[in-house]
Design a protein around this motif. Structure first.
Motif, PDB file in Angstrom:
ATOM      1  N   TYR A  18       4.692   6.995 -15.686  1.00  0.00           N
ATOM      2  CA  TYR A  18       4.296   6.466 -14.382  1.00  0.00           C
ATOM      3  C   TYR A  18       4.745   7.365 -13.231  1.00  0.00           C
ATOM      4  N   GLY A  19       5.190   8.572 -13.547  1.00  0.00           N
ATOM      5  CA  GLY A  19       5.593   9.507 -12.505  1.00  0.00           C
ATOM      6  C   GLY A  19       7.050   9.360 -12.120  1.00  0.00           C
ATOM      7  N   ARG A  20       7.459  10.194 -11.188  1.00  0.00           N
ATOM      8  CA  ARG A  20       8.872  10.248 -10.801  1.00  0.00           C
ATOM      9  C   ARG A  20       9.213   9.200  -9.750  1.00  0.00           C
ATOM     10  N   HIS A  21       9.153   7.968 -10.161  1.00  0.00           N
ATOM     11  CA  HIS A  21       9.551   6.836  -9.328  1.00  0.00           C
ATOM     12  C   HIS A  21      10.257   5.841 -10.233  1.00  0.00           C
ATOM     13  N   ARG A  22      11.538   5.642  -9.981  1.00  0.00           N
ATOM     14  CA  ARG A  22      12.338   4.807 -10.881  1.00  0.00           C
ATOM     15  C   ARG A  22      12.149   5.268 -12.313  1.00  0.00           C
ATOM     16  N   TYR A  23      12.636   6.431 -12.615  1.00  0.00           N
ATOM     17  CA  TYR A  23      12.418   7.037 -13.919  1.00  0.00           C
ATOM     18  C   TYR A  23      13.693   7.673 -14.451  1.00  0.00           C
ATOM     19  N   ALA A  24      13.646   8.004 -15.736  1.00  0.00           N
ATOM     20  CA  ALA A  24      14.722   8.756 -16.386  1.00  0.00           C
ATOM     21  C   ALA A  24      14.072   9.627 -17.453  1.00  0.00           C
ATOM     22  N   TRP A  25      14.732  10.711 -17.797  1.00  0.00           N
ATOM     23  CA  TRP A  25      14.257  11.555 -18.898  1.00  0.00           C
ATOM     24  C   TRP A  25      14.866  11.014 -20.191  1.00  0.00           C
ATOM     25  N   ALA A  26      14.012  10.607 -21.095  1.00  0.00           N
ATOM     26  CA  ALA A  26      14.489   9.994 -22.341  1.00  0.00           C
ATOM     27  C   ALA A  26      13.646  10.492 -23.507  1.00  0.00           C
TER      28      ALA A  26
END
Length: 309
Positions: free
Chosen positions: A205-213
């Motif tokens: 969903y893009g770089r909004h409230r995200y983490a690299w997992a």
């Protein structure tokens, strides 16, 4: 559209000639829904292979996703999986017809429920349940089947075509209420009230409230932390559900899993890693039925090249 009262309503402007193609399409969906189930499955697979032949860009994306996620597979194994995936893509059109127009008895006739004996116990605890799902091709019908057993709330993205949006809302809201995807406050409120909310955290969903997992063999996949936000704010239980087509062609299995143990409510990054493991498990119940056609890895860490060039 955050509740039944906010649902799209019919407007006389819907009868404008510019929407004629939409009305024809919806009418076709209604007529096709009356075909025998086995006929719909047969036609759906043929439609999927036709899509595979003409939509080269989607085929390329799906093929690349399978290469990234399953590097241990042989090329022949991935090609078989890719072909099956497009067959199920074609079936998705007919299953949307089923979800929107079939009577309840006909849906129940083809669905086997697994794990739903725990629902009453969870309701008695009074805590809401965030039901994480994945974007399988049969998600529309899966949500309808779940609602027939346990009505809840689905997260909804309005369509820009107002006529289609009206029909889509009516179809998806037959058993469940719908919450507009940006209305996080209502999602939290419903969970605090002890209700069930469907949520799909498996896309990029893009770089909004995200983490690299990690996601399968891709070490850094842009993963929403929305699961953590909803769970932390509402103190709800977090579970997962999957809806799969039975290989014998007779129907479907809807599996409701027990709540996730040791969900990391206080760590957004850890919850992204944790949730992806359950997403992977749901996908692997029927990997050929998952929407591999989306650019799941379109977002990359700063300085890293695109995985789709």
């Amino acid at each position: 559209m955050s509740s039944k009262s906010d649902a799209p309503t019919f407007q006389w402007s819907f009868l404008h000639p510019k929407y004629l193609h939409t009305w024809i399409g919806i009418g076709l969906m209604f007529l096709l829904s009356w075909l025998p189930y086995r006929t719909q499955r047969f036609l759906g697979k043929k439609l999927g292979l036709l899509i595979m032949k003409f939509f080269k860009s989607r085929k390329k994306i799906a093929k690349r996703n399978l290469e990234l996620c399953f590097p241990e597979m042989t090329g022949a194994e991935r090609e078989t999986l890719l072909r099956e995936n497009f067959e199920h893509m074609g079936l998705a059109f007919f299953e949307t017809c089923m979800a929107w127009f079939w009577p309840a008895w006909r849906v129940k006739k083809h669905v086997k429920y697994v794990g739903f004996e725990q629902i009453e116990k969870l309701k008695a605890e009074g805590r809401g349940v965030l039901v994480t799902a994945v974007h399988s091709f049969n998600l529309e019908l899966g949500c309808r089947a779940f609602g027939l057993h346990t009505p809840g709330h689905g997260v909804y993205r309005p369509n820009t075509n107002p006529v289609y949006d009206w029909f889509q809302y009516r179809g998806r809201g037959r058993e469940n209420s719908l919450i507009e995807r940006r209305d996080v406050k209502q999602m939290i409120r419903r969970l605090r009230e002890g209700e069930f909310v469907w949520y799909a955290p498996d896309h990029d969903y893009g770089r909004h409230r995200y983490a690299w997992a990690p996601f399968f063999a891709v070490e850094k996949a842009c993963t929403t932390t929305g699961t953590h936000l909803l769970a932390h704010a509402s103190h709800c239980l977090v579970s997962s559900a999957s809806f799969t087509r039975d290989r014998d062609g007779t129907g479907y299995t809807l599996t409701f899993d027990p709540p996730m143990e040791a969900f990391p409510y206080d760590d957004a990054e850890a919850s992204a890693v944790y949730t992806n493991k359950f997403v992977e498990r749901s996908i692997m119940r029927a990997p050929e039925q998952y929407m591999w056609l989306h650019r799941r890895f379109k977002s990359r860490p700063e300085g890293e090249p695109s995985l789709y060039d």
